[in-house]
Scaffold this motif. Structure first.
Motif, mmCIF file in Angstrom:
data_model
loop_
_atom_site.group_PDB
_atom_site.id
_atom_site.type_symbol
_atom_site.label_atom_id
_atom_site.label_comp_id
_atom_site.label_asym_id
_atom_site.label_seq_id
_atom_site.Cartn_x
_atom_site.Cartn_y
_atom_site.Cartn_z
ATOM 1 N N LEU A 103 0.774 -1.108 0.057
ATOM 2 C CA LEU A 103 0.160 0.056 -0.009
ATOM 3 C C LEU A 103 0.824 1.176 0.069
ATOM 4 O O LEU A 103 0.657 2.284 -0.706
ATOM 5 C CB LEU A 103 -0.937 0.018 1.066
ATOM 6 C CG LEU A 103 -2.052 -0.985 1.086
ATOM 7 C CD1 LEU A 103 -2.779 -1.079 2.481
ATOM 8 C CD2 LEU A 103 -3.231 -0.402 0.017
ATOM 9 N N ARG A 104 1.897 1.270 0.686
ATOM 10 C CA ARG A 104 2.852 2.462 0.679
ATOM 11 C C ARG A 104 3.551 2.666 -0.658
ATOM 12 O O ARG A 104 3.323 3.826 -1.107
ATOM 13 C CB ARG A 104 4.279 2.052 1.491
ATOM 14 C CG ARG A 104 3.814 2.525 2.946
ATOM 15 C CD ARG A 104 3.685 4.003 3.437
ATOM 16 N NE ARG A 104 3.852 4.198 4.909
ATOM 17 C CZ ARG A 104 4.793 4.401 5.439
ATOM 18 N NH1 ARG A 104 6.011 4.533 5.069
ATOM 19 N NH2 ARG A 104 4.791 4.587 6.901
ATOM 20 N N ARG A 105 3.660 1.710 -1.271
ATOM 21 C CA ARG A 105 4.355 1.758 -2.834
ATOM 22 C C ARG A 105 3.328 2.091 -3.826
ATOM 23 O O ARG A 105 3.370 2.927 -4.733
ATOM 24 C CB ARG A 105 5.015 0.558 -3.464
ATOM 25 C CG ARG A 105 6.623 0.375 -2.352
ATOM 26 C CD ARG A 105 7.273 -0.952 -3.089
ATOM 27 N NE ARG A 105 7.565 -0.564 -4.412
ATOM 28 C CZ ARG A 105 8.539 0.249 -4.903
ATOM 29 N NH1 ARG A 105 9.343 0.726 -4.215
ATOM 30 N NH2 ARG A 105 8.765 0.156 -6.320
ATOM 31 N N ALA A 106 2.034 1.368 -3.635
ATOM 32 C CA ALA A 106 0.851 1.673 -4.629
ATOM 33 C C ALA A 106 0.562 3.096 -4.382
ATOM 34 O O ALA A 106 -0.256 3.574 -5.604
ATOM 35 C CB ALA A 106 -0.194 0.636 -4.411
ATOM 36 N N ASN A 107 0.290 3.331 -3.223
ATOM 37 C CA ASN A 107 -0.427 4.959 -2.899
ATOM 38 C C ASN A 107 -1.661 4.929 -3.302
ATOM 39 O O ASN A 107 -1.801 6.116 -4.191
ATOM 40 C CB ASN A 107 0.745 5.762 -2.944
ATOM 41 C CG ASN A 107 0.276 7.108 -2.334
ATOM 42 O OD1 ASN A 107 -0.225 7.206 -1.413
ATOM 43 N ND2 ASN A 107 0.632 8.077 -2.969
ATOM 44 N N PRO A 108 -2.671 4.098 -3.311
ATOM 45 C CA PRO A 108 -3.884 4.314 -3.887
ATOM 46 C C PRO A 108 -4.540 5.732 -3.312
ATOM 47 O O PRO A 108 -4.228 6.072 -2.043
ATOM 48 C CB PRO A 108 -4.838 2.948 -3.524
ATOM 49 C CG PRO A 108 -4.280 2.602 -2.546
ATOM 50 C CD PRO A 108 -2.679 3.001 -2.455
ATOM 51 N N SER A 144 -6.225 -6.445 -6.328
ATOM 52 C CA SER A 144 -4.776 -6.639 -5.873
ATOM 53 C C SER A 144 -4.033 -5.262 -6.319
ATOM 54 O O SER A 144 -4.190 -4.670 -7.553
ATOM 55 C CB SER A 144 -4.207 -7.778 -6.467
ATOM 56 O OG SER A 144 -2.668 -7.742 -5.934
ATOM 57 N N LEU A 145 -3.307 -4.779 -5.519
ATOM 58 C CA LEU A 145 -2.437 -3.457 -5.914
ATOM 59 C C LEU A 145 -1.036 -3.955 -5.832
ATOM 60 O O LEU A 145 -0.095 -3.036 -5.863
ATOM 61 C CB LEU A 145 -2.464 -2.449 -4.469
ATOM 62 C CG LEU A 145 -3.830 -1.976 -4.245
ATOM 63 C CD1 LEU A 145 -4.086 -0.837 -3.108
ATOM 64 C CD2 LEU A 145 -4.418 -1.133 -5.559
ATOM 65 N N VAL A 146 -0.800 -5.268 -5.926
ATOM 66 C CA VAL A 146 0.649 -5.666 -5.999
ATOM 67 C C VAL A 146 1.234 -5.021 -7.444
ATOM 68 O O VAL A 146 2.492 -4.815 -7.352
ATOM 69 C CB VAL A 146 0.605 -7.233 -5.970
ATOM 70 C CG1 VAL A 146 2.273 -7.776 -6.227
ATOM 71 C CG2 VAL A 146 0.261 -7.708 -4.754
ATOM 72 N N GLY A 147 0.415 -5.246 -8.378
ATOM 73 C CA GLY A 147 1.145 -4.601 -9.625
ATOM 74 C C GLY A 147 1.462 -3.159 -9.480
ATOM 75 O O GLY A 147 2.508 -2.666 -10.219
ATOM 76 N N ASP A 148 0.588 -2.284 -8.907
ATOM 77 C CA ASP A 148 0.791 -0.868 -8.753
ATOM 78 C C ASP A 148 2.225 -0.725 -7.861
ATOM 79 O O ASP A 148 2.672 0.375 -7.735
ATOM 80 C CB ASP A 148 -0.229 -0.230 -8.183
ATOM 81 C CG ASP A 148 -1.484 -0.252 -9.169
ATOM 82 O OD1 ASP A 148 -1.279 -0.379 -10.356
ATOM 83 O OD2 ASP A 148 -2.771 -0.117 -8.745
ATOM 84 N N LEU A 171 4.622 -2.839 -7.521
ATOM 85 C CA LEU A 171 5.911 -3.294 -8.398
ATOM 86 C C LEU A 171 6.303 -2.014 -9.251
ATOM 87 O O LEU A 171 7.312 -1.687 -9.536
ATOM 88 C CB LEU A 171 5.501 -4.481 -8.983
ATOM 89 C CG LEU A 171 5.448 -5.626 -8.129
ATOM 90 C CD1 LEU A 171 5.228 -6.667 -9.117
ATOM 91 C CD2 LEU A 171 6.798 -6.014 -7.314
ATOM 92 N N ALA A 172 5.304 -1.527 -9.875
ATOM 93 C CA ALA A 172 5.526 -0.379 -10.836
ATOM 94 C C ALA A 172 4.615 0.877 -10.505
ATOM 95 O O ALA A 172 3.949 1.281 -10.975
ATOM 96 C CB ALA A 172 5.136 -0.699 -12.441
ATOM 97 N N PRO A 173 5.112 1.656 -9.370
ATOM 98 C CA PRO A 173 4.309 2.656 -8.878
ATOM 99 C C PRO A 173 4.447 4.126 -9.656
ATOM 100 O O PRO A 173 5.367 4.005 -10.425
ATOM 101 C CB PRO A 173 4.780 3.160 -7.353
ATOM 102 C CG PRO A 173 6.239 2.489 -7.562
ATOM 103 C CD PRO A 173 6.099 1.352 -8.338
#
Length: 801
Positions: A396-401, A485-489, A491-493
């Motif tokens: 969540l920190r990296r994806a930052n929705p 899932s926010l894993v993709g976001d 990995l490439a924020p």
């Protein structure tokens, strides 16, 4: 203007630090402290103190990660919801079923502990309970588990007062145990008789005692100042019982020989019998009192037995209800079949989920699963959960929705150290629980395969439960639950550009009555339209008030009618706002205190103006009403109170302002000017002042003095640009003169004539007398409350919220 609907149900922030800490402490100081000393002492001896300490440290890492997630996504479901949102329904299925299984195994563990303390424990004091053996323990555990399942099925609520009594009783017993134990001087001969691998393995066994602190995170929506209070409460709720558990093991293993302690079904009572005996000498100093050491020891043992019975029942009841809440959250996300999540028409409980939890709990008890295995499987599933919680923080920190904006963030100096170390610690304990580091030979036909490790029963059961969650995902949830899932976001924020937020003029309008809602919104819209230099908006808020003994989230889950009425009211507000051409947001709140909830909305939105309706009646126990008094008395913005007359506000054409010299008279004048300016029927505005007759030697006549007051008011209110009439009434009775003059107008505005907190009057005797004494619409206004904070309020804010 647009209408922005934002009516997702929200809970009022009613819990301060002490309340949140007590909730967490109540779940942590439970059955484990009475049941586990036997198992821990047998596995690791006195070094089991280290096992409890390590378990506390693992929980401390989890508490920090959960604090961030809970303030960023405060929804029912706790860890399950966070993992499902961050990592998607695949891991959500694993964690959801894992938490449910963990709570079920924990419930069975608590019930076996209940049976041990009820029969072998109380059997020494109550003859009919003695001599039942293992079969009696099982029957007692089954009976209480069935009773608790029925209690939750039928929706009988445990009052918060009873829960607080249980918590205070347990804390008092444990502190007395530790204090007397320290005085008697425990002696430890061999600290680590079984080696450090046994100490590491025991961490997994005792971790079941730490799974309760998450209840604080699930209450995040209800906690005041969550950026401060939530992490502090969670840390305190972990540290306090950790130190208590370490102390209990120190006293227990230093007082009773390890083989004797490991062979007792009531280990803490056994220790209490020894350490309470010196009290006999102290009590015997009292006149006419003589107590034998054995009697004092028996009393101490009995006290601990009663505490254990209360703790095991309370912990099991909380686990059964928590399991149902996890099921509820899974059903909401379509990971679970709706059939299991059905709410009973009469009892308003998720009866099928509760019944399923109860049946599995009864089955685990009935087939004779060992108490140690029950504890370890519960620990296993929660360690899997918390490992994924730590991963979710990083994702969540990296994806930052856009929807993730936690009030508390793990400090920069500790991130990403906390989630990385926390996840690693969970995995390390899981590995230690799952295998023993000794070779295992598997023979298939004539081929022998030697494995470097040997799986443990707990590892096998835990693996099967994880596999079930995976299978459930592929067989059911994959087709039903939306992939999020926010894993993709992560990995490439992608970075989002910063945008400047324009100033906003905000008017908060509590709405509760559909008959007055439109008129209140019309007046709020007039105030908003007057501020063309800012982005103006109106926030319509409705509060569902819930009894204090009822959980807010639980009440909302099972009170569809009240929630539907609330939604209808706010939908009507949205429709009215469209007609009034004003930007509107809606807030649906559940709270134990309506007035406090409205004040929280004012603070959260940095409101400039709050406008409330008033029925026009005064109360004996409150000045204007239990909701109005605290809002008007403590709102940090302009406050307007409207008592609507029989005619609609839209029909008002003649507006009167009571012109005075008080500090809030200009506020009333501005409110009236705003309404007139927004009115489409060319309403007239009159400024009226009442003067006493002039003395014979006065420099100016009463009429001249009144005219001067009116002119000064128009200057202070900045309304001299408007067209308005003036009227001066000369009278010795100001109140009666105003009421008489008001009869010629459709709407009367008056500014507050007193300052400071609520006492005998909120706005002052004259405005409130006018409000209660005329049939027309009366509007009372005041500016922001700038009175100094009282010592009592300061203490409440500092320690309670």
């Amino acid at each position: 203007m647009g209408v922005v609907s934002n009516t997702d149900q929200e809970l009022a922030r009613d819990l301060g630090f002490l309340e949140a800490y007590t909730i967490g402490l109540g779940t942590m100081i439970g059955a484990g402290i009475f049941v586990l000393p036997k198992i821990a002492a047998e596995q690791a001896g006195p070094a089991s103190m280290v096992s409890f300490f390590v378990g506390g440290m693992v929980s401390l890492f989890a508490a920090l990660s959960l604090s961030e997630l809970a303030t960023g996504m405060p929804k029912a479901g706790g860890s399950y919801y966070y993992v499902n949102r961050a990592l998607g329904p695949f891991f959500g299925s694993i964690v959801g079923w894992g938490m449910w299984a963990g709570l079920t195994f924990a419930s069975a563990f608590y019930m076996i502990g209940f049976g041990q303390y009820l029969l072998p424990g109380l059997g020494e004091y109550v003859g009919v309970l003695a001599g039942w053996g293992d079969l009696g323990i099982t029957v007692a555990a089954l009976a209480m588990a069935a009773l608790l399942t029925a209690v939750n099925y039928y929706g009988v609520k445990e009052t918060s007062a009873l829960q607080n009594v249980i918590v205070l009783t347990l804390v008092g017993l444990v502190l007395a145990f530790l204090g007397l134990g320290a005085v008697t001087g425990p002696t430890i001969t061999e600290f680590n008789p079984n080696g450090w691998p046994a100490v590491a393995a025991t961490v997994g066994t005792v971790y079941v005692t730490f799974i309760g602190f998450e209840v604080i995170a699930t209450s995040a929506e209800e906690i005041k100042d969550p950026s401060r209070n939530l992490p502090l409460a969670m840390i305190a709720a972990v540290v306090t019982p950790t130190l208590m558990y370490v102390g209990v093991m120190f006293v227990s293993t230093g007082t009773i020989d390890i083989p004797v302690l490991a062979g007792s079904d009531v280990p803490v009572a056994l220790v209490a019998r020894e350490i309470f005996q010196p009290l006999a000498g102290a009590v015997s100093w009292l006149p006419f009192v003589s107590v034998q050491p054995a009697t004092a020891g028996s009393v101490g043992a009995l006290a601990m037995i009663v505490g254990a019975v209360l703790a095991t029942v309370s912990s099991a009841n909380a686990s059964i209800l928590s399991a149902a809440r996890v099921n509820f959250a899974m059903g909401r996300d379509k990971i679970l079949v709706n059939w299991l999540n059905e709410v009973h028409d009469r009892f308003r409980t998720p009866y099928r989920a509760i019944a399923a939890t109860g049946v599995i709990t009864l089955l685990l008890i009935g087939i004779g699963v060992g108490v140690g295995t029950l504890a370890e499987v519960a620990s296993f599933m929660y360690l899997v959960t918390y490992a994924l919680v730590h991963v979710s923080v990083v994702v969540l920190r990296r994806a930052n929705p856009d929807t993730y904006d936690p009030a508390f963030r793990i400090p920069a100096v500790l991130y990403p150290v906390v989630p990385v170390l926390g996840a690693a610690a969970c995995v390390a304990v899981l590995v230690q629980m799952s295998v023993t580091f000794s070779p295992m030979t598997i023979g298939v036909a004539s081929v022998a395969v030697v494995l470097p490790v040997t799986p443990t029963p707990v590892g096998a059961i835990g693996t099967v439960l994880v596999a079930f969650g995976i299978a459930w995902y592929y067989c059911y949830a994959r087709a039903c639950a939306p992939s999020q899932s926010l894993v993709g976001d992560a990995l490439a924020p992608s970075s989002s550009p910063d945008t400047d937020t324009p100033d906003t003029y905000t008017v908060v309008v509590p709405v509760a009555n559909p008959d007055t809602e439109h008129d209140l919104l019309r007046m709020a819209a007039a105030s908003a339209h007057a501020h063309t230099d800012a982005h103006a908006e109106v926030i319509a808020v409705n509060v569902i008030e819930v009894p204090r003994q009822t959980s807010l989230s639980q009440d909302l889950a099972f009170e569809e009618e009240r929630v539907e009425r609330q939604q209808e009211l706010l939908d009507a507000a949205s429709a009215a706002a469209a007609d009034l051409d004003v930007r509107l947001r809606t807030r649906a709140v559940a709270s134990h205190d309506t007035g406090a909830a409205i004040l929280d909305v004012i603070e959260d939105t940095a409101a400039d103006h709050v406008l409330l309706g008033w029925g026009g009646t005064r109360r004996r126990d409150h000045v204007l009403g239990s909701t109005i008094d605290p809002v008007v008395g403590h709102a940090s913005c302009d406050a307007t109170l409207v008592r609507l007359g029989p005619a609609a506000a839209s029909d008002a054409s003649d507006i009167m302002v009571l012109a005075g010299e008080g500090p809030h008279a200009p506020v009333a004048a501005r409110r009236a000017a705003e309404f007139v300016a927004a009115d489409e029927t060319d309403a007239s505005l009159t400024l009226l002042n009442v003067q006493p007759p002039a003395d014979d030697d006065a420099d100016a006549s009463a009429t001249e003095r009144g005219a001067a007051v009116i002119d000064a008011l128009a200057e202070r209110a900045a309304i001299k640009y408007m067209t308005y009439d003036t009227e001066v009434v000369v009278s010795t009775d100001t109140e009666a003169a105003v009421i008489d003059a008001a009869a010629d107008f459709d709407m009367v505005y008056a500014g507050a004539t007193r300052s400071g907190p609520v006492s005998q009057a909120v706005f002052g005797s004259i405005p409130e007398a006018v409000g209660a004494g005329v049939d027309q619409t009366v509007v009372m206004a005041r500016g922001p409350d700038n009175t100094p904070m009282s010592v009592r309020d300061a203490i409440t804010r500092r320690f309670g919220g």
